[in-house]
Design a protein around this motif. Structure first.
Motif, PDB file in Angstrom:
ATOM      1  N   LEU A  19       0.828  -1.205   0.000  1.00  0.00           N
ATOM      2  CA  LEU A  19       0.000   0.000   0.000  1.00  0.00           C
ATOM      3  C   LEU A  19       0.862   1.255   0.000  1.00  0.00           C
ATOM      4  O   LEU A  19       0.541   2.250  -0.655  1.00  0.00           O
ATOM      5  CB  LEU A  19      -0.932   0.001   1.223  1.00  0.00           C
ATOM      6  CG  LEU A  19      -2.123  -0.959   1.189  1.00  0.00           C
ATOM      7  CD1 LEU A  19      -2.822  -0.972   2.534  1.00  0.00           C
ATOM      8  CD2 LEU A  19      -3.101  -0.584   0.089  1.00  0.00           C
ATOM      9  N   ALA A  20       1.969   1.205   0.741  1.00  0.00           N
ATOM     10  CA  ALA A  20       2.847   2.376   0.820  1.00  0.00           C
ATOM     11  C   ALA A  20       3.643   2.584  -0.464  1.00  0.00           C
ATOM     12  O   ALA A  20       4.048   3.718  -0.760  1.00  0.00           O
ATOM     13  CB  ALA A  20       3.801   2.222   1.998  1.00  0.00           C
ATOM     14  N   GLU A  21       3.847   1.531  -1.251  1.00  0.00           N
ATOM     15  CA  GLU A  21       4.612   1.660  -2.489  1.00  0.00           C
ATOM     16  C   GLU A  21       3.893   2.532  -3.510  1.00  0.00           C
ATOM     17  O   GLU A  21       4.529   3.242  -4.290  1.00  0.00           O
ATOM     18  CB  GLU A  21       4.869   0.275  -3.084  1.00  0.00           C
ATOM     19  CG  GLU A  21       5.898  -0.548  -2.308  1.00  0.00           C
ATOM     20  CD  GLU A  21       6.006  -1.959  -2.851  1.00  0.00           C
ATOM     21  OE1 GLU A  21       5.291  -2.266  -3.850  1.00  0.00           O
ATOM     22  OE2 GLU A  21       6.775  -2.758  -2.296  1.00  0.00           O
ATOM     23  N   GLN A  22       2.561   2.471  -3.516  1.00  0.00           N
ATOM     24  CA  GLN A  22       1.760   3.257  -4.465  1.00  0.00           C
ATOM     25  C   GLN A  22       0.708   4.052  -3.681  1.00  0.00           C
ATOM     26  O   GLN A  22      -0.476   3.692  -3.662  1.00  0.00           O
ATOM     27  CB  GLN A  22       1.095   2.344  -5.494  1.00  0.00           C
ATOM     28  CG  GLN A  22       2.079   1.583  -6.380  1.00  0.00           C
ATOM     29  CD  GLN A  22       1.373   0.678  -7.358  1.00  0.00           C
ATOM     30  OE1 GLN A  22       0.410  -0.017  -7.009  1.00  0.00           O
ATOM     31  NE2 GLN A  22       1.825   0.678  -8.598  1.00  0.00           N
ATOM     32  N   PRO A  23       1.116   5.103  -3.023  1.00  0.00           N
ATOM     33  CA  PRO A  23       0.195   5.822  -2.133  1.00  0.00           C
ATOM     34  C   PRO A  23      -1.020   6.410  -2.852  1.00  0.00           C
ATOM     35  O   PRO A  23      -2.131   6.373  -2.319  1.00  0.00           O
ATOM     36  CB  PRO A  23       1.071   6.913  -1.512  1.00  0.00           C
ATOM     37  CG  PRO A  23       2.230   7.062  -2.446  1.00  0.00           C
ATOM     38  CD  PRO A  23       2.462   5.714  -3.037  1.00  0.00           C
ATOM     39  N   PHE A  24      -0.804   6.980  -4.055  1.00  0.00           N
ATOM     40  CA  PHE A  24      -1.938   7.603  -4.743  1.00  0.00           C
ATOM     41  C   PHE A  24      -2.962   6.563  -5.179  1.00  0.00           C
ATOM     42  O   PHE A  24      -4.169   6.719  -4.942  1.00  0.00           O
ATOM     43  CB  PHE A  24      -1.447   8.384  -5.961  1.00  0.00           C
ATOM     44  CG  PHE A  24      -2.556   9.044  -6.742  1.00  0.00           C
ATOM     45  CD1 PHE A  24      -3.173  10.192  -6.252  1.00  0.00           C
ATOM     46  CD2 PHE A  24      -3.004   8.505  -7.942  1.00  0.00           C
ATOM     47  CE1 PHE A  24      -4.207  10.794  -6.955  1.00  0.00           C
ATOM     48  CE2 PHE A  24      -4.037   9.097  -8.644  1.00  0.00           C
ATOM     49  CZ  PHE A  24      -4.639  10.245  -8.157  1.00  0.00           C
ATOM     50  N   ALA A  25      -2.496   5.495  -5.821  1.00  0.00           N
ATOM     51  CA  ALA A  25      -3.415   4.441  -6.259  1.00  0.00           C
ATOM     52  C   ALA A  25      -4.112   3.798  -5.063  1.00  0.00           C
ATOM     53  O   ALA A  25      -5.315   3.498  -5.119  1.00  0.00           O
ATOM     54  CB  ALA A  25      -2.655   3.396  -7.065  1.00  0.00           C
ATOM     55  N   SER A  26      -3.366   3.604  -3.981  1.00  0.00           N
ATOM     56  CA  SER A  26      -3.969   3.017  -2.781  1.00  0.00           C
ATOM     57  C   SER A  26      -5.034   3.932  -2.195  1.00  0.00           C
ATOM     58  O   SER A  26      -6.107   3.478  -1.783  1.00  0.00           O
ATOM     59  CB  SER A  26      -2.885   2.749  -1.735  1.00  0.00           C
ATOM     60  OG  SER A  26      -1.915   1.843  -2.220  1.00  0.00           O
ATOM     61  N   ALA A  27      -4.751   5.246  -2.176  1.00  0.00           N
ATOM     62  CA  ALA A  27      -5.726   6.193  -1.635  1.00  0.00           C
ATOM     63  C   ALA A  27      -6.995   6.220  -2.466  1.00  0.00           C
ATOM     64  O   ALA A  27      -8.105   6.291  -1.929  1.00  0.00           O
ATOM     65  CB  ALA A  27      -5.100   7.584  -1.569  1.00  0.00           C
ATOM     66  N   VAL A  28      -6.852   6.148  -3.795  1.00  0.00           N
ATOM     67  CA  VAL A  28      -8.028   6.168  -4.669  1.00  0.00           C
ATOM     68  C   VAL A  28      -8.881   4.921  -4.444  1.00  0.00           C
ATOM     69  O   VAL A  28     -10.111   5.004  -4.311  1.00  0.00           O
ATOM     70  CB  VAL A  28      -7.598   6.277  -6.144  1.00  0.00           C
ATOM     71  CG1 VAL A  28      -8.806   6.066  -7.067  1.00  0.00           C
ATOM     72  CG2 VAL A  28      -6.966   7.636  -6.409  1.00  0.00           C
TER      73      VAL A  28
END
Length: 303
Positions: A19-28
């Motif tokens: 989740l931390a590797e792709q913060p924007f995609a994870s947030a969306v």
């Protein structure tokens, strides 16, 4: 730490790492899941707040018979005798003008306004408990009582409360159906996200299987990733629902003095909060389990 516990801890740690590797995609993705979960939560709070506000309403079949303002004591006795003699009357209670005014002052914010009036604007009244709530039996009784001299109005106040209770029960059933549909949508979204991860890591999975990784070893990281996504989305949904309800409660507090009532939203209790979080995590786990199992079977058939 045992090998079993170490493997599960590593899988959980890896889920947060991805989740931390792709913060924007994870947030969306978490935002989409949170909105889907928050909608039935807000609706649930609204319904149960209405239910709590109407829990004290008198839904027993009764009618209020209001007399004319110029009714005398003899008129009161005559109307009372006629009401008690009617076959639909189970009991009759007289409410004098003074008693009605005192009750109105005690239960509303209009005491100062009522005290400023030169005379009591309220009429004498009778509260009649009915033997049946059947409209076919109520309507003839209402017409008969309205025809009694010095009777100004007959109102069956319980009818709207009964209808409101039925609407609340219907809304509860509709909300349950919507919640089930949205739960399926959440599981599908999580499963789709997990499926994409499985596809992109296909070569890694095949190599790990060649060196002895079991099906449980392959599934474990993805299952924990789905569980973490579901739990975090549940937390975000609770935060969204709380923020929406807090805003509505603030707006309602400004309206309460106008309508002389206490309007309160009933948010989820501790047990309900834990149930929502558990259900959200379970949906993430289920969605990921279905997606991983399907993709691994596809890999096996393709191989």
């Amino acid at each position: 730490m045992s090998t079993w516990a170490r493997l599960h801890f590593q899988a959980l740690q890896g889920a947060f790492g991805r989740l931390a590797e792709q913060p924007f995609a994870s947030a969306v993705s978490l935002g989409v899941l949170a909105v889907a979960m928050a909608l039935p939560l807000v609706a649930w709070v609204a319904l149960h707040s209405v239910g709590a506000a109407t829990a004290g309403l008198d839904t027993e079949p009764h009618a209020n018979v209001f007399l004319a303002l110029d009714a005398t004591d003899e008129d009161v006795k005559r109307v009372g005798d006629a009401l008690r003699a009617h076959p639909e009357s189970a009991s009759v209670r007289f409410v004098s003008r003074g008693e009605a005014l005192a009750e109105l002052k005690a239960t509303t914010h209009l005491a100062e306004l009522l005290a400023a009036m030169e005379r009591n604007p309220l009429p004498h009244a009778f509260t009649v408990r009915l033997r049946s709530a059947d409209p076919a039996r109520l309507e003839p009784a209402r017409k008969a009582w309205a025809a009694i001299p010095k009777v100004d109005q007959v109102a069956a106040d319980f009818e709207w409360a009964t209808r409101l209770a039925r609407w609340i029960r219907l809304a509860d059933r509709v909300l349950a159906a919507v919640a089930i549909a949205l739960a399926g949508a959440v599981a599908f979204i999580v499963g789709h996200l997990i499926r994409l991860q499985v596809v992109t890591r296909r070569e890694e999975i095949e190599v790990s299987q060649l060196v002895g990784a079991t099906a449980a070893d392959v599934r474990r990281p993805f299952l924990y990733f789905g569980l973490v996504q579901g739990a975090l989305a549940g937390l975000a949904a609770l935060a969204l629902a709380w923020a929406a309800c807090a805003w509505v409660a603030h707006e309602m507090s400004a309206l309460a003095p106008v309508y002389a009532s206490e309007l309160k939203l009933v948010f989820l209790g501790p047990i309900e909060l834990m149930a929502v979080l558990g259900a959200a995590a379970a949906l993430g786990w289920i969605g990921s389990a279905l997606a991983v199992g399907r993709e691994i079977r596809r890999f096996s058939r393709a191989g």
